[in-house]
Design an enzyme around this catalytic site. Sequence first.
Site, PDB file in Angstrom:
ATOM      1  CD  GLU A  78      -2.750  -1.286   2.411  1.00 60.02           C
ATOM      2  OE1 GLU A  78      -3.969  -1.155   2.467  1.00 60.02           O
ATOM      3  OE2 GLU A  78      -2.058  -1.622   3.396  1.00 60.02           O
ATOM      4  CE1 TYR A  79       5.758   5.082   3.134  1.00 58.90           C
ATOM      5  CE2 TYR A  79       7.143   4.099   1.440  1.00 58.90           C
ATOM      6  CZ  TYR A  79       6.923   5.093   2.378  1.00 58.90           C
ATOM      7  OH  TYR A  79       7.845   6.078   2.554  1.00 58.90           O
ATOM      8  CG  ASP A  80       6.248  -0.140  -2.347  1.00 61.10           C
ATOM      9  OD1 ASP A  80       6.895   0.717  -1.721  1.00 61.10           O
ATOM     10  OD2 ASP A  80       6.563  -1.348  -2.387  1.00 61.10           O
ATOM     11  CB  SER A  87      33.787  17.177  22.868  1.00 61.39           C
ATOM     12  OG  SER A  87      34.789  17.908  23.525  1.00 61.39           O
ATOM     13  CG  LEU A  88      29.105  15.830  26.171  1.00 56.82           C
ATOM     14  CD1 LEU A  88      28.085  14.741  26.447  1.00 56.82           C
ATOM     15  CD2 LEU A  88      28.601  17.169  26.705  1.00 56.82           C
ATOM     16  CD  GLU A 146      19.879  12.819  26.431  1.00 57.45           C
ATOM     17  OE1 GLU A 146      20.748  12.876  25.531  1.00 57.45           O
ATOM     18  OE2 GLU A 146      19.063  13.722  26.671  1.00 57.45           O
ATOM     19  CE  LYS A 175      30.041   9.979  24.635  1.00 57.64           C
ATOM     20  NZ  LYS A 175      30.626   9.315  23.478  1.00 57.64           N
ATOM     21  CG  ASP A 195      30.857   4.312  19.294  1.00 54.46           C
ATOM     22  OD1 ASP A 195      31.304   5.449  19.016  1.00 54.46           O
ATOM     23  OD2 ASP A 195      31.559   3.295  19.307  1.00 54.46           O
ATOM     24  NE  ARG A 198      31.947  17.613  18.397  1.00 51.89           N
ATOM     25  CZ  ARG A 198      33.263  17.764  18.518  1.00 51.89           C
ATOM     26  NH1 ARG A 198      34.064  17.185  17.659  1.00 51.89           N
ATOM     27  NH2 ARG A 198      33.765  18.511  19.475  1.00 51.89           N
ATOM     28  CD  GLU A 212      26.347  10.437  18.009  1.00 50.48           C
ATOM     29  OE1 GLU A 212      27.524  10.110  18.113  1.00 50.48           O
ATOM     30  OE2 GLU A 212      25.903  11.538  18.439  1.00 50.48           O
ATOM     31  CE1 TYR A 242      23.102  14.719  21.080  1.00 50.42           C
ATOM     32  CE2 TYR A 242      22.851  12.424  20.424  1.00 50.42           C
ATOM     33  CZ  TYR A 242      23.615  13.568  20.478  1.00 50.42           C
ATOM     34  OH  TYR A 242      24.861  13.595  19.922  1.00 50.42           O
ATOM     35  CE  LYS A 259      22.448  15.840  26.449  1.00 46.67           C
ATOM     36  NZ  LYS A 259      21.575  15.637  25.283  1.00 46.67           N
ATOM     37  CE  LYS A 264      33.807   8.379  26.205  1.00 47.46           C
ATOM     38  NZ  LYS A 264      34.377   7.888  25.021  1.00 47.46           N
ATOM     39  CB  CYS A 284      53.288 -13.718  -2.216  1.00 46.42           C
ATOM     40  SG  CYS A 284      51.995 -14.827  -1.664  1.00 46.42           S
ATOM     41  CB  CYS A 314      53.156 -18.131  -4.390  1.00 43.10           C
ATOM     42  SG  CYS A 314      53.014 -16.401  -4.860  1.00 43.10           S
ATOM     43  CB  CYS A 353      50.268 -12.180  -3.948  1.00 38.71           C
ATOM     44  SG  CYS A 353      50.799 -13.556  -4.958  1.00 38.71           S
ATOM     45  CB  CYS A 391      49.154 -16.839  -5.177  1.00 35.25           C
ATOM     46  SG  CYS A 391      49.560 -16.879  -3.433  1.00 35.25           S
TER      47      CYS A 391
END
Length: 661
Positions: free
Chosen positions: A36-38, A83-84, A112, A114, A116, A135, A171, A223, A286, A310, A404, A407, A422, A427
Amino acid sequence: MNKNEAKKQIKKLCDEINHHNYKYYVENNPVISDYEYDMLLKKLETLEAEFPDLITPDSPTQRIGGEPLKGFKSVEHKIAMLSLDNAYSYNELRDFDERVKKNVSDVEYVCEPKIDGISISLIYENGLFVRGATRGDGIKGDDVTANLRTIHSIPLRLQGSELQNAEVRGEVYFPITAFKKFNKEQEKKGEQVFANPRNAAAGSLRQLDPRIVGTRPLDTFLYYITYSESDLQTQEQSLEILRKAGFRVNPLIKKVHNIEEATKFCADLEAKRESLDYEIDGVVLKVNSFSQQKELGSTIKHPRWAIAFKFTAKQATTRLNDIVVQVGRTGTLTPVAILEPVQVGGVTVSRATLHNFDELKRKDIRIGDMVLVERSGDVIPQVVKSIIEKRKGDEKARAIPKKCPVCRSDVIRTSDEVAVRCPNKECPARLKWRIEYFASRDAMDIDHLGGQTIDKLIEKGFVDTIADLYGLTKEDLLTLEGFKDKSVENLLESIEKSKHQGLARLIYGLGIRHVGKFAAQLLASQYHSIDELAKKTAEELTQIHGLGEKTAEAIATFFATEENIELINKLKDIGIRTKEVKKEGHLVGKKFVFTGGLVSLSRPDASDLVMKNGGMVSSAIGKDIDYVVVGTEPGSKYEKAKKLGLVLIDENEFKKLVGVT
Ligand SMILES: [Zn+2]
């Protein structure tokens, strides 16, 4: 339809699709089927094609923009992206809390996860997404608007009216499951694999072609609102407004009333870390109240009202005992660290990747060094750095090998590549990969020819090229350890059978860089014989719909190489099918998908019949599929095909179509 009406219709469709997009990508709670979306999207595309001047920038059809960029523009952040400050223990968190409470009282914190990933800034004007940037160094970043537009969880127009002109930050990340799948596919195609999801996200955002970014399953968490016309009092309230405006906000975020609750949140989240489909490396704490944040202010580097706790890094130090060199399928030499076994995040690690020789040199990692090893997600552990202070003076650098290791051929290194290769096509290291690939299920499908058997064949000197597989005798094979009459017969039979797999599988099995299953089918259906294909220039090849420049180059290079032509001539002499019979084709250009079992045909035979008639076989259901052959006990492809309204045929109808009765 007149223009006014069209405008209304387009607006209505845009709103509707954006709403469903939100339901699907942000709330993960679709209320209509993909089909339906399509259909809605198709309706919109049709209308927009008719009235191109009515296309709006927030139209869902505009996510994937046109041409690749030449480079990224550098843009200055209106408000620096600081940065924090970090805390590595609960005591450091408590110290932070003490500092905060010296200046303000009755503090609440928002905790929150964090993420990565890659930090981004999104700017909205009058509710429209107008600019997105990385950033960078915090002052200036790269303008990656076109790439960010392709990410479905980023709204092109904000919902509601509370946020109109604002900058929001968050992020971009590569989900872990999707990352593993992506790397596997990249490896199969002989293309770049990424060390971890974060690198994959960064690499994707740096892509100059938004169309490629559009194929990467990137996702986001937002965030922070840096400015807006809303009168925001707290972080908690900001998050709520972000949610309402259509952003993805992390569901684990929690407000707490004191630092002990915050440390508990950190401990709970760390325990849960491995079960999430995105990587987190800590918790951001925070101060909730904005007036308190203002009172606390910032140092030149960090805000004083937030801190990043961390998690214990999935890192460990150990001794690097040796650096060995591995040879991959395309002949690339990769340095691998052999480590004194060490526990890293609960797993014993004794090998780690060093990526390539440039990196090895840049990081100055030596044999005998104490090194820092890191593991993230389920990916191969890597050596982050050596601990220079601990050197005794007898550590040895590993030079780029001149030969190599397998070989003894002289290695080559082209100026535009990091890789050392190589060059020897025969080889043994490469040969093993090539034979494995050639024999794999999607290629020539040779049963009973596993990695260990291939090793033995190479060791005994029975095979120097793929073609030698076809010269193996019963006597040869009986000399292999563990081989008996029956297993020898089985293997010889599978090898014999593979001669008739057809052109597409052969092309795929040759392991040409960038040529996947589908490209192989496309080439087979277009050129009908390996000789025809071998004659084509890269330019001619790019004219085939669906074939990229890199792929075309790789094919042309492959067939310009003498050894490869020799190999193909040998394969032809052996009697391997290198031609497709071109039929007057009602099936030329038609794409088939099979689901369920066939009674009177095997799958490979059925695929061959399709290709003989000029058609193609795909493994994935999509709108571009012309026929879905439904056998007994069909799987999920059947359901999906029905949803998409594709043409479904049974085995008998299929046989009529391909001309067998
Ligand atoms: Zn070699």
